[in-house]
Each structure stands twice: as structure tokens, then as C-alpha cells.
Design a protein around this motif. Sequence first.
Motif, PDB file in Angstrom:
ATOM      1  N   ALA A   1       0.828  -1.203   0.000  1.00  0.00           N
ATOM      2  CA  ALA A   1       0.000   0.000   0.000  1.00  0.00           C
ATOM      3  C   ALA A   1       0.864   1.255   0.000  1.00  0.00           C
ATOM      4  N   THR A   2       1.958   1.237   0.754  1.00  0.00           N
ATOM      5  CA  THR A   2       2.846   2.404   0.800  1.00  0.00           C
ATOM      6  C   THR A   2       3.508   2.632  -0.552  1.00  0.00           C
ATOM      7  N   LEU A   3       3.954   1.560  -1.206  1.00  0.00           N
ATOM      8  CA  LEU A   3       4.563   1.696  -2.529  1.00  0.00           C
ATOM      9  C   LEU A   3       3.578   2.289  -3.536  1.00  0.00           C
ATOM     10  N   GLU A   4       2.330   1.848  -3.479  1.00  0.00           N
ATOM     11  CA  GLU A   4       1.320   2.395  -4.390  1.00  0.00           C
ATOM     12  C   GLU A   4       1.106   3.882  -4.153  1.00  0.00           C
ATOM     13  N   ASN A   5       1.042   4.277  -2.891  1.00  0.00           N
ATOM     14  CA  ASN A   5       0.795   5.687  -2.585  1.00  0.00           C
ATOM     15  C   ASN A   5       2.011   6.564  -2.879  1.00  0.00           C
ATOM     16  N   LEU A   6       3.210   6.017  -2.722  1.00  0.00           N
ATOM     17  CA  LEU A   6       4.404   6.798  -3.046  1.00  0.00           C
ATOM     18  C   LEU A   6       4.492   7.137  -4.528  1.00  0.00           C
ATOM     19  N   ALA A   7       3.786   6.360  -5.358  1.00  0.00           N
ATOM     20  CA  ALA A   7       3.791   6.630  -6.802  1.00  0.00           C
ATOM     21  C   ALA A   7       2.654   7.558  -7.232  1.00  0.00           C
ATOM     22  N   GLU A   8       1.820   8.006  -6.294  1.00  0.00           N
ATOM     23  CA  GLU A   8       0.688   8.862  -6.636  1.00  0.00           C
ATOM     24  C   GLU A   8       1.137  10.305  -6.906  1.00  0.00           C
ATOM     25  N   ASP A   9       0.262  11.038  -7.631  1.00  0.00           N
ATOM     26  CA  ASP A   9       0.575  12.422  -7.998  1.00  0.00           C
ATOM     27  C   ASP A   9       0.691  13.331  -6.783  1.00  0.00           C
ATOM     28  N   TYR A  10      -0.121  13.090  -5.749  1.00  0.00           N
ATOM     29  CA  TYR A  10      -0.093  13.998  -4.597  1.00  0.00           C
ATOM     30  C   TYR A  10       1.243  13.942  -3.875  1.00  0.00           C
ATOM     31  N   VAL A  11       1.938  12.787  -3.949  1.00  0.00           N
ATOM     32  CA  VAL A  11       3.257  12.684  -3.333  1.00  0.00           C
ATOM     33  C   VAL A  11       4.273  13.508  -4.123  1.00  0.00           C
ATOM     34  N   ARG A  12       4.191  13.414  -5.452  1.00  0.00           N
ATOM     35  CA  ARG A  12       5.104  14.216  -6.275  1.00  0.00           C
ATOM     36  C   ARG A  12       4.848  15.701  -6.072  1.00  0.00           C
ATOM     37  N   THR A  13       3.568  16.067  -5.914  1.00  0.00           N
ATOM     38  CA  THR A  13       3.239  17.471  -5.673  1.00  0.00           C
ATOM     39  C   THR A  13       3.800  17.937  -4.335  1.00  0.00           C
ATOM     40  N   ALA A  14       3.680  17.089  -3.304  1.00  0.00           N
ATOM     41  CA  ALA A  14       4.210  17.447  -1.987  1.00  0.00           C
ATOM     42  C   ALA A  14       5.726  17.595  -2.028  1.00  0.00           C
ATOM     43  N   ARG A  15       6.382  16.718  -2.771  1.00  0.00           N
ATOM     44  CA  ARG A  15       7.841  16.831  -2.885  1.00  0.00           C
ATOM     45  C   ARG A  15       8.233  18.094  -3.635  1.00  0.00           C
ATOM     46  N   ALA A  16       7.476  18.410  -4.675  1.00  0.00           N
ATOM     47  CA  ALA A  16       7.770  19.628  -5.440  1.00  0.00           C
ATOM     48  C   ALA A  16       7.566  20.862  -4.575  1.00  0.00           C
ATOM     49  N   GLY A  17       6.655  20.763  -3.587  1.00  0.00           N
ATOM     50  CA  GLY A  17       6.419  21.893  -2.696  1.00  0.00           C
ATOM     51  C   GLY A  17       7.433  22.007  -1.578  1.00  0.00           C
ATOM     52  N   GLY A  18       8.394  21.099  -1.530  1.00  0.00           N
ATOM     53  CA  GLY A  18       9.456  21.181  -0.541  1.00  0.00           C
ATOM     54  C   GLY A  18       9.242  20.340   0.698  1.00  0.00           C
ATOM     55  N   ALA A  19       8.218  19.488   0.727  1.00  0.00           N
ATOM     56  CA  ALA A  19       7.971  18.646   1.895  1.00  0.00           C
ATOM     57  C   ALA A  19       9.047  17.576   2.008  1.00  0.00           C
ATOM     58  N   GLY A  20       9.471  17.309   3.243  1.00  0.00           N
ATOM     59  CA  GLY A  20      10.483  16.297   3.480  1.00  0.00           C
ATOM     60  C   GLY A  20       9.901  14.888   3.438  1.00  0.00           C
ATOM     61  N   GLN A  21      10.790  13.899   3.402  1.00  0.00           N
ATOM     62  CA  GLN A  21      10.349  12.501   3.326  1.00  0.00           C
ATOM     63  C   GLN A  21       9.511  12.100   4.529  1.00  0.00           C
ATOM     64  N   ARG A  22       9.929  12.506   5.723  1.00  0.00           N
ATOM     65  CA  ARG A  22       9.194  12.145   6.924  1.00  0.00           C
ATOM     66  C   ARG A  22       7.791  12.748   6.910  1.00  0.00           C
ATOM     67  N   ALA A  23       7.686  14.008   6.504  1.00  0.00           N
ATOM     68  CA  ALA A  23       6.379  14.675   6.456  1.00  0.00           C
ATOM     69  C   ALA A  23       5.471  14.020   5.423  1.00  0.00           C
ATOM     70  N   ILE A  24       6.021  13.652   4.291  1.00  0.00           N
ATOM     71  CA  ILE A  24       5.223  13.006   3.244  1.00  0.00           C
ATOM     72  C   ILE A  24       4.693  11.660   3.735  1.00  0.00           C
ATOM     73  N   LEU A  25       5.575  10.909   4.395  1.00  0.00           N
ATOM     74  CA  LEU A  25       5.172   9.580   4.854  1.00  0.00           C
ATOM     75  C   LEU A  25       4.063   9.647   5.898  1.00  0.00           C
ATOM     76  N   TRP A  26       4.236  10.486   6.927  1.00  0.00           N
ATOM     77  CA  TRP A  26       3.317  10.441   8.061  1.00  0.00           C
ATOM     78  C   TRP A  26       2.118  11.365   7.913  1.00  0.00           C
ATOM     79  N   ARG A  27       2.224  12.396   7.092  1.00  0.00           N
ATOM     80  CA  ARG A  27       1.085  13.308   6.911  1.00  0.00           C
ATOM     81  C   ARG A  27       0.192  12.898   5.748  1.00  0.00           C
ATOM     82  N   HIS A  28       0.760  12.242   4.753  1.00  0.00           N
ATOM     83  CA  HIS A  28      -0.006  11.944   3.538  1.00  0.00           C
ATOM     84  C   HIS A  28      -0.125  10.438   3.288  1.00  0.00           C
ATOM     85  N   VAL A  29       1.016   9.760   3.162  1.00  0.00           N
ATOM     86  CA  VAL A  29       1.027   8.362   2.747  1.00  0.00           C
ATOM     87  C   VAL A  29       0.459   7.445   3.824  1.00  0.00           C
TER      88      VAL A  29
END
Length: 319
Positions: A206-234
Motif C-alpha cells: 500500500a505504501t509503494l502504491e501511494n508513493l507513486a501517486e501524484d499527490y506525493v510528487r506534488t508534496a515533494r515539489a512543494g518542498g515537503a520532506g520525506q518524513r512529512a510526506i510519509l506520516w502526513r499523507h502516505v
Amino acid sequence: MATLWYLVRRVAQAVLVIFLVTIVVFALLHALPGGPARGILGAQATAQQIATFNHEQGLDKPVVAQYFYYLRTLLHGDLGTSYTLNEPVSTLIVQRLPKTLVLTVLSAVLGLLLAIPLGMWQAVRRNKPFDYAITTLSFVAYATPVYFFGLILVLVFSQALRWFPSQAPQGDTLGQVLANPAGLVLPVVAGAASMVAVFSRYMRSATLENLAEDYVRTARAGGAGQRAILWRHVFRNSLTPVVAMLGYYIPVLFGGALVVEQLFNYPGMGLLFWSAAQSSDYPVLLGCVLVISVATVIGTLLADIAQRIIDPRVVAGKS
């Protein structure tokens, strides 16, 4: 409105399934070799004894009338009487069920607390040594029988290291069992092992599927760190399939509890079922099957509701 209709529909489905479960349990009772009387009284029972038993239990009436009588007794909480313990089955289950629930809930909580971060960590380190190591251990844990794993725990942590007792807490009440937490450690760990193996794999996928979603790429483009992406979104989105599978895993938890309770002499429903099977105490066996089936249906319903709370899009997908 959609949410309310979804909940009403799921509750109605659960009630229907429970009704079907009562039919199956009733059919199992009548499927005993030679009928219920022969199965309960044994092969040496005379024809007169069988006839008397059938009359006393209402088994000489039409099958439909027997079923509705059986259903009426269930609605009044009457599951029959144990032929070996000479006690109402409902009383035995009320005494044992809370202990089994404590064991299964603690095993499930421990299993999820280990499986969820492990699965996410594996996804982040996909195809790296850590991922391969955890995957290998998961397959080994999943393939290892609960009984064998429990024996290993006893040999290592009870016999060799003497950290924990080899026998689970004893007592007629739940308070007496909880008064000895050290005795619960090995049974809980034994019950949680296979759950860690299964749910870490679900969480990884499930985590691998969500890491490939557009919202994760958008969060990374906005400067979000890996930890924030994992626990706030994924994290939240990855929980949806895990919660859905948790409801369907309840029968496995109860099945594992049967083995664990027998191994550690834990006074729960699993040990009650095991003892009833050894003595052919059919009322107790069928009562346990009915209760576990109803618990599975209710657990699945609660898992669907929790899934709906985590991801409101579930309604749209199941409407």
C-alpha cells in the motif's frame, strides 16, 4: 445521506449473514453421524434412549419447527447445555470469551504496531538489504506453524532464559488473568507473529502504491520532506487496505488463539473448544462456532465502518 445509506446497507448485510450462520450451525448439528442423538449419546445408545432424547430435545418434530425453536432459544441467549461440564454453554462462553478477546486484541495491537512501521520502512528502502531481510523473515514467520513458534518461545524465554513463565495466567475471572501480565507475554507474542508477517506485506504494498501517486510528487515539489510526506499523507491512505483486511483476519486470530491457548494452558474459548472437541461435547463446539462466526461478521462490519472513516471515498466505490 450516502454515508447513512451505506451504513444501513452494511448492517442489513451483517444481519443476513448472521441469520445464514445460524442455518449452517443448525445443519451441522443435524449432520452428525446418526443424527444429533447418536452423536451426543454415543454409539452404544439404545433405540429407546435415542427416542427419549429426541422427544426431550424436540428432535422428533419437523425440521422447520426445530429450526425456529432453535432460533428462538438463541435469541433468548440459550446455546444449550454442556454434556460433560453440565453447565449452560452460554455461561461457559461468557466466562471464557473476555479472556480470549484480551489475548486476540493484545496480539492484534502488537502485530499492527510492529507491522505498520516495518511495512512503511520496507517501502522506503525497497530492494535494499533491509527490505530483503524483513521479507525473508516475514515468509519464514508466515510459514511457521503457531504451535511450533510457541514451543520455540517456551524453550528460549521460559526454559533457557527464564524470563517469562511457560504457562499463561490462570483464574476464573478476567481480573485474575490480568493480575499476572508476565504470563501473557509469550501467548501474545505467539499470536502476533503471523500477523506481523502478513500485515507488513500489505503495508509495504500500500505504501509503494501511494508513493507513486501524484499527490506525493506534488508534496515533494512543494518542498515537503520525506518524513512529512510519509506520516502526513502516505500513512493515512496506506491504512485503508490494512483496515479492510483486519476485519477478514479475525477468524485467523481466533484460530490462532485456539492453538495458543491449548499450548500455554490459557483459560479462554480456544481451550474450551479444544476440550470440547476431545470429549465430543457438541453443544459447546457448536456454540463456540456460532459465537466466533458472529464475531467475524461484526468485526468485518466494524472494519468497513473504520475504512469509511479513514477514506470517505469508500462509499462511492461500494454504492
